[in-house]
Enzyme design. Structure first.
Site, PDB file in Angstrom:
ATOM      1  N   TYR A 156       5.399  15.005  -3.364  1.00  0.00           N
ATOM      2  CA  TYR A 156       4.317  14.634  -2.431  1.00  0.00           C
ATOM      3  C   TYR A 156       4.626  15.137  -1.028  1.00  0.00           C
ATOM      4  O   TYR A 156       3.809  15.819  -0.391  1.00  0.00           O
ATOM      5  CB  TYR A 156       4.133  13.100  -2.419  1.00  0.00           C
ATOM      6  CG  TYR A 156       3.371  12.588  -1.212  1.00  0.00           C
ATOM      7  CD1 TYR A 156       2.035  12.900  -1.022  1.00  0.00           C
ATOM      8  CD2 TYR A 156       4.013  11.794  -0.231  1.00  0.00           C
ATOM      9  CE1 TYR A 156       1.334  12.435   0.096  1.00  0.00           C
ATOM     10  CE2 TYR A 156       3.323  11.332   0.882  1.00  0.00           C
ATOM     11  CZ  TYR A 156       1.983  11.656   1.042  1.00  0.00           C
ATOM     12  OH  TYR A 156       1.290  11.213   2.152  1.00  0.00           O
ATOM     13  N   LYS A 174       2.687  17.923   1.348  1.00  0.00           N
ATOM     14  CA  LYS A 174       2.165  17.642   2.700  1.00  0.00           C
ATOM     15  C   LYS A 174       2.827  18.568   3.718  1.00  0.00           C
ATOM     16  O   LYS A 174       2.178  19.039   4.651  1.00  0.00           O
ATOM     17  CB  LYS A 174       2.403  16.170   3.085  1.00  0.00           C
ATOM     18  CG  LYS A 174       1.577  15.161   2.316  1.00  0.00           C
ATOM     19  CD  LYS A 174       0.072  15.277   2.520  1.00  0.00           C
ATOM     20  CE  LYS A 174      -0.392  14.868   3.905  1.00  0.00           C
ATOM     21  NZ  LYS A 174      -1.879  14.851   4.007  1.00  0.00           N
ATOM     22  N   ASP A 186       5.053  11.056   7.942  1.00  0.00           N
ATOM     23  CA  ASP A 186       6.436  11.225   8.419  1.00  0.00           C
ATOM     24  C   ASP A 186       7.365  11.670   7.283  1.00  0.00           C
ATOM     25  O   ASP A 186       8.492  12.104   7.522  1.00  0.00           O
ATOM     26  CB  ASP A 186       6.967   9.920   9.052  1.00  0.00           C
ATOM     27  CG  ASP A 186       6.971   8.730   8.091  1.00  0.00           C
ATOM     28  OD1 ASP A 186       6.464   8.851   6.957  1.00  0.00           O
ATOM     29  OD2 ASP A 186       7.485   7.667   8.491  1.00  0.00           O
TER      30      ASP A 186
HETATM   31  P1  NAD Z   1      -5.645   7.510  -0.643  1.00  0.00           P
HETATM   32  O1  NAD Z   1      -4.963   8.012  -1.868  1.00  0.00           O
HETATM   33  O2  NAD Z   1      -5.961   6.060  -0.528  1.00  0.00           O
HETATM   34  O3  NAD Z   1      -7.042   8.289  -0.467  1.00  0.00           O
HETATM   35  C1  NAD Z   1      -7.157   9.657  -0.685  1.00  0.00           C
HETATM   36  C2  NAD Z   1      -8.645  10.006  -0.767  1.00  0.00           C
HETATM   37  O4  NAD Z   1      -8.748  11.436  -0.960  1.00  0.00           O
HETATM   38  C3  NAD Z   1      -9.357   9.348  -1.946  1.00  0.00           C
HETATM   39  O5  NAD Z   1     -10.600   8.811  -1.530  1.00  0.00           O
HETATM   40  C4  NAD Z   1      -9.564  10.489  -2.937  1.00  0.00           C
HETATM   41  O6  NAD Z   1     -10.739  10.344  -3.743  1.00  0.00           O
HETATM   42  C5  NAD Z   1      -9.686  11.691  -1.992  1.00  0.00           C
HETATM   43  N1  NAD Z   1      -9.323  12.957  -2.652  1.00  0.00           N
HETATM   44  C6  NAD Z   1      -8.200  13.202  -3.382  1.00  0.00           C
HETATM   45  N2  NAD Z   1      -8.236  14.483  -3.857  1.00  0.00           N
HETATM   46  C7  NAD Z   1      -9.378  15.034  -3.377  1.00  0.00           C
HETATM   47  C8  NAD Z   1      -9.963  16.321  -3.495  1.00  0.00           C
HETATM   48  N3  NAD Z   1      -9.383  17.293  -4.231  1.00  0.00           N
HETATM   49  N4  NAD Z   1     -11.127  16.574  -2.862  1.00  0.00           N
HETATM   50  C9  NAD Z   1     -11.743  15.593  -2.144  1.00  0.00           C
HETATM   51  N5  NAD Z   1     -11.244  14.342  -2.013  1.00  0.00           N
HETATM   52  C10 NAD Z   1     -10.075  14.073  -2.619  1.00  0.00           C
HETATM   53  O7  NAD Z   1      -4.772   8.019   0.571  1.00  0.00           O
HETATM   54  P2  NAD Z   1      -4.436   7.324   1.978  1.00  0.00           P
HETATM   55  O8  NAD Z   1      -3.276   6.453   1.818  1.00  0.00           O
HETATM   56  O9  NAD Z   1      -5.684   6.798   2.566  1.00  0.00           O
HETATM   57  O10 NAD Z   1      -3.959   8.603   2.809  1.00  0.00           O
HETATM   58  C11 NAD Z   1      -4.904   9.411   3.500  1.00  0.00           C
HETATM   59  C12 NAD Z   1      -4.171  10.532   4.203  1.00  0.00           C
HETATM   60  O11 NAD Z   1      -3.230  10.005   5.133  1.00  0.00           O
HETATM   61  C13 NAD Z   1      -3.381  11.436   3.252  1.00  0.00           C
HETATM   62  O12 NAD Z   1      -3.509  12.762   3.703  1.00  0.00           O
HETATM   63  C14 NAD Z   1      -1.944  10.938   3.402  1.00  0.00           C
HETATM   64  O13 NAD Z   1      -1.027  11.988   3.165  1.00  0.00           O
HETATM   65  C15 NAD Z   1      -1.943  10.513   4.858  1.00  0.00           C
HETATM   66  N6  NAD Z   1      -0.981   9.448   5.198  1.00  0.00           N
HETATM   67  C16 NAD Z   1      -0.967   8.288   4.488  1.00  0.00           C
HETATM   68  C17 NAD Z   1      -0.073   7.269   4.847  1.00  0.00           C
HETATM   69  C18 NAD Z   1      -0.049   5.947   4.121  1.00  0.00           C
HETATM   70  O14 NAD Z   1       0.810   5.123   4.399  1.00  0.00           O
HETATM   71  N7  NAD Z   1      -0.967   5.673   3.206  1.00  0.00           N
HETATM   72  C19 NAD Z   1       0.808   7.456   5.924  1.00  0.00           C
HETATM   73  C20 NAD Z   1       0.765   8.669   6.632  1.00  0.00           C
HETATM   74  C21 NAD Z   1      -0.152   9.647   6.263  1.00  0.00           C
END
Ligand code: NAD
Ligand code: TYD
Length: 357
Positions: free
Chosen positions: A161, A165, A138
């Site tokens: 960031y 996105k 969001d």
């Molecule tokens: P996180 O940082 O915990 O995990 C990210 C994962 O991506 C890790 O395992 C990392 O090793 C992998 N990664 C990073 N760069 C990479 C690359 N170049 N190639 C392959 N793998 C790679 O993130 P999260 O909090 O689990 O978020 C996951 C997704 O959900 C993201 O796209 C984030 O934008 C989205 N998101 C997160 C939230 C939140 O609250 N955490 C909310 C909405 C959306």
């Protein structure tokens, strides 16, 4: 709508991270007729310990790979013939993006375009039954003082960031419009739950309360976030993956807004009870620190489209969800120790001396 009893070969990116590991576990255990390929570069945020319980399942394969490598993606698509992608791999922490945006541009924008190209090239002869599902945030909509964001809100990202996105969302949309790639996007609010890397506010505070260290609250702690339990996000992802309309976007939120100071006080109160500590003891750890530059004041999301059209609704109340989450971290202090060793600690020592980790 996709038939969920037929067999599928699903590439999940970022499956060793926080949300990704819950998504991988869900699909591996709920859909034995699907083969799940978890592609992850294992950055500081990726940890295969998150998936030990399912790693030997016959419908699961881990692929250590970086989405910034176009060539490797092409090879993996040729080898494994994926028919769907659920794309979560990303650099995900706002504070890191403020320090240096370059990895965010590489992974979140270029990496997403690499994946889109791999799908476009592989699926060009036959798109039927294929799906590229992009998981977004969001934060692309910026900050809102009143009301809620929905699928028609204009993009207005404020942090590097969020900008990266937003860029990735635009490319996904453009590949649908330009090349007819079967895409779907969802934009979700802040998640909480087990396996979240303790640089994010909730696990950071839980970890610091355990160790009786300072709880760094940016500014006056008045900023508002909408919190959703990660399992409810996973259910939304399952629902959108199977029944979401191609070319559409769905907003996912928890209808659970809290100021940061309310949240941290809530954690302190609960943890004093759960750790059998003096009432009010943990609250004394709260330390107001310099605000995050460009700190978005409030996020709030309207999930009516997802609820009304696809029938999703969150099942975890915040009260129960946060208690279970704290309990999980208390039972998994080894996990916290493992992930806080090494790059995480170095990073914090360089960036935030005042945090006293
Ligand atoms: P996180 O940082 O915990 O995990 C990210 C994962 O991506 C890790 O395992 C990392 O090793 C992998 N990664 C990073 N760069 C990479 C690359 N170049 N190639 C392959 N793998 C790679 O993130 P999260 O909090 O689990 O978020 C996951 C997704 O959900 C993201 O796209 C984030 O934008 C989205 N998101 C997160 C939230 C939140 O609250 N955490 C909310 C909405 C959306
Ligand atoms: P965070 O977990 O980083 O998620 P996001 O920035 O993506 O919303 O932060 C949640 C809120 O907590 C946000 O308003 C910033 C605030 N915050 C602090 O006050 N102190 C901290 O040490 C951190 C990491 C975050």
């Amino acid at each position: 709508m996709m038939n969920n009893s037929s067999s599928r070969r699903i590439l999940i990116t970022g499956g060793a991270g926080f949300i990704g590991s819950h998504v991988v576990r869900h699909f591996v255990t709920q859909y034995p007729n699907y083969h799940i390929y978890n592609l992850d570069a294992l950055t500081y945020a990726g940890n295969l310990e998150n998936l030990v319980d399912i790693e030997s399942e016959s419908n699961y394969t881990f692929l250590k790979a970086d989405i910034t490598s176009r060539e490797l993606l092409g090879e993996l698509f040729a080898l494994h013939n994926f028919d769907s992608v659920i794309h979560l791999a990303a650099e995900s922490h706002v504070d890191r993006s403020i320090t240096d945006a370059s990895d965010f541009i590489q992974t979140n924008v270029q990496g997403t375009v690499n994946l889109l190209d791999a799908c476009k090239n592989k699926w060009k002869e036959d798109n039927s039954g294929k799906r590229f599902y992009h998981i977004s945030t969001d934060e692309v909509y910026g900050s809102i003082n009143e009301g809620k964001f929905n699928e028609n809100s204009p993009y207005s990202p404020n942090s590097p960031y969020a900008a990266s996105k937003a860029g990735s969302d635009h490319f996904v949309r453009a590949y649908h419009t330009t090349y007819g790639l079967p895409t779907v996007i969802s934009n979700c609010s802040n998640n909480y739950g087990p396996y979240q890397f303790p640089e994010k506010f909730i696990p950071l505070c839980i970890n610091n309360i355990i160790h009786q260290k300072a709880l760094p609250v940016y500014g006056k702690g008045e900023n508002i976030r909408d919190w959703l339990h990660v399992e409810d996000h996973v259910k939304a992802i399952d629902c959108i993956f199977h029944t979401g309309k191609i070319g559409e976007t769905y907003c996912v939120g928890g209808d659970n807004e809290l100021t940061n100071i309310e949240l941290v006080k809530n954690l302190c109160e609960l943890m004093d009870i759960m750790l059998d500590r003096r009432t009010g003891g943990s609250e004394q750890l709260i330390t107001f620190v310099a605000d995050r530059p460009g700190h978005d004041f409030r996020y709030a999301i309207d999930s009516r489209k997802l609820k009304n059209e696809l029938g999703w609704k969150p099942e975890n109340s915040f009260e129960k969800g946060i208690q279970a989450t704290i309990q999980w971290y208390l039972e998994n202090t080894m996990w916290l120790e493992h992930v806080t060793r090494g790059s995480y600690k170095d990073y914090y020592q360089r960036m935030y001396n005042e945090k006293d980790l």
